[in-house]
Design an enzyme around this catalytic site. Structure first.
Site, PDB file in Angstrom:
ATOM      1  N   ASP A   1       0.837  -1.205   0.000  1.00  0.00           N
ATOM      2  CA  ASP A   1       0.000   0.000   0.000  1.00  0.00           C
ATOM      3  C   ASP A   1       0.870   1.253   0.000  1.00  0.00           C
ATOM      4  O   ASP A   1       0.568   2.239  -0.679  1.00  0.00           O
ATOM      5  CB  ASP A   1      -0.931   0.004   1.224  1.00  0.00           C
ATOM      6  CG  ASP A   1      -1.847  -1.198   1.255  1.00  0.00           C
ATOM      7  OD1 ASP A   1      -2.307  -1.626   0.181  1.00  0.00           O
ATOM      8  OD2 ASP A   1      -2.099  -1.729   2.359  1.00  0.00           O
TER       9      ASP A   1
ATOM     10  N   HIS B   1      -5.363  -3.461   5.351  1.00  0.00           N
ATOM     11  CA  HIS B   1      -4.806  -3.850   4.048  1.00  0.00           C
ATOM     12  C   HIS B   1      -5.911  -4.353   3.119  1.00  0.00           C
ATOM     13  O   HIS B   1      -5.767  -5.392   2.490  1.00  0.00           O
ATOM     14  CB  HIS B   1      -3.726  -4.911   4.257  1.00  0.00           C
ATOM     15  CG  HIS B   1      -3.002  -5.315   3.003  1.00  0.00           C
ATOM     16  ND1 HIS B   1      -2.340  -4.411   2.193  1.00  0.00           N
ATOM     17  CD2 HIS B   1      -2.831  -6.524   2.418  1.00  0.00           C
ATOM     18  CE1 HIS B   1      -1.797  -5.054   1.166  1.00  0.00           C
ATOM     19  NE2 HIS B   1      -2.091  -6.334   1.273  1.00  0.00           N
TER      20      HIS B   1
END
Length: 332
Positions: A169, A196
């Protein structure tokens, strides 16, 4: 003449890798596992690299063992060899599990991957309870709580040594923000907190380094793209896979940071999904300082703007459900 001139591998003197750490990759023959194994074979901090999977590890091991880097590679295949793969390891990286396919949510992966993570973490508890464990298997928001419950049951749980890998990310955020700003992605650092998956991924664009300002349209575009980067890859691969190469790159970057922390390097800070008191949730991704003990310090979130505060509330609501799902899987 033939006996003296032909040296089989079993007859050769044992290879001695450079001093370093012992690393195991569980799921090493998969789409993430193979490129990740190659990158770890290239890491000078790794002296021994154990590759484990339920199939195909001998071929991956043979292939990587021909690389002229110092890490000694050993392959293990099948449940019967799991304990041998894990014994004596300093760092265990777990990308094992099934990948996302078009139309799949991360929750669709849960039942299969939850069972895989449970089995592998039971092995860790038996064979290397003091190892640093980094979890990639999705859905990370649930699999990290699953691992924690497995370790609690075994009496080996150390929250400082269990980390969910959310580095992809951050890698995506740095890349996408750099595109908008016209900078080199290596010069950009975007904290990404929360979790996530989807809305739990919260890029803190107000804290970008170098300091930058964005229009509301840019903030909306960047946040959406960072949150849905995985889906972008799944759809682009049109049924042939998910984000394997970028994930391997991100996981190798995070593993390197963990090893440098274990070595005692100062100032190693990465975002990771860990047991946390930053919010009221038991697990949360934020900046952590890594060291010899694993997670040495969990950083505060810092000042958030109104858009980020709103995003944080959405993230926490979904995260709470994912964490409960993971804990319930082991306790039920």
């Amino acid at each position: 003449m033939e006996e003296t001139s032909l040296l089989r591998q079993s007859m050769c003197r044992a290879k001695g890798g450079a001093p370093g750490f012992k690393v195991a990759i569980l799921g090493a023959a998969g789409g993430i596992g193979q490129p990740l194994a190659m990158l770890m074979k290239m890491n000078p901090l790794v002296s021994v690299l154990h590759l484990y999977d339920v199939v195909n590890t001998p071929g991956v091991t043979a292939d990587l063992s021909h690389m002229n880097t110092s890490a000694v590679v050993k392959g293990f295949v099948g449940q019967a060899q799991l304990d041998n793969a894990l014994t004596g390891m300093d760092l265990v990286i777990i990308p094992a599990g099934v990948p996302r396919k078009p139309g799949m949510t991360r929750d669709d992966l849960f039942n299969i991957n939850a069972g895989i993570v449970r089995t592998l973490c039971e092995g860790v508890a038996r064979c290397c309870p003091n190892a640093l464990v980094t979890l990639i298997s999705n859905p990370v928001n649930s699999t990290v709580p699953i691992a924690a419950e497995v370790f609690k049951k075994a009496g080996t749980y150390n929250p400082r040594r269990l980390l969910g890998v959310t580095t992809l990310d951050v890698v995506r955020a740095n890349t996408f923000v750099a595109e908008v700003l016209g900078l080199d992605p290596r010069d950009v650092n975007v904290p990404v907190v929360g979790g996530h998956a989807g809305v739990t991924i919260l890029p803190l664009l107000s804290q970008v380094k170098p300091p930058s300002s964005f229009t509301p349209e840019e903030v909306a575009y960047l946040t959406d793209r960072i949150q849905n980067g995985g889906t972008e890859v799944v759809e682009a691969k049109a049924g042939t896979g998910s984000a394997t190469l970028s994930m391997a790159y991100a996981a190798a970057q995070f593993a390197d940071a963990c090893l440098r922390g274990l070595r005692g390097d100062a100032g190693i800070v990465e975002c990771s999904y860990v047991a946390s008191q930053v919010t009221e949730l038991p697990f949360f991704a934020s900046k952590v300082r890594l060291g010899r003990g694993g997670v040495e310090e969990i950083m505060p979130l810092g000042p958030l703007n109104e858009f980020e505060r709103s995003g944080l509330e959405k993230a926490k609501k979904e995260l709470a459900e994912s964490i409960h799902k993971g804990v319930s899987f082991i306790k039920s």
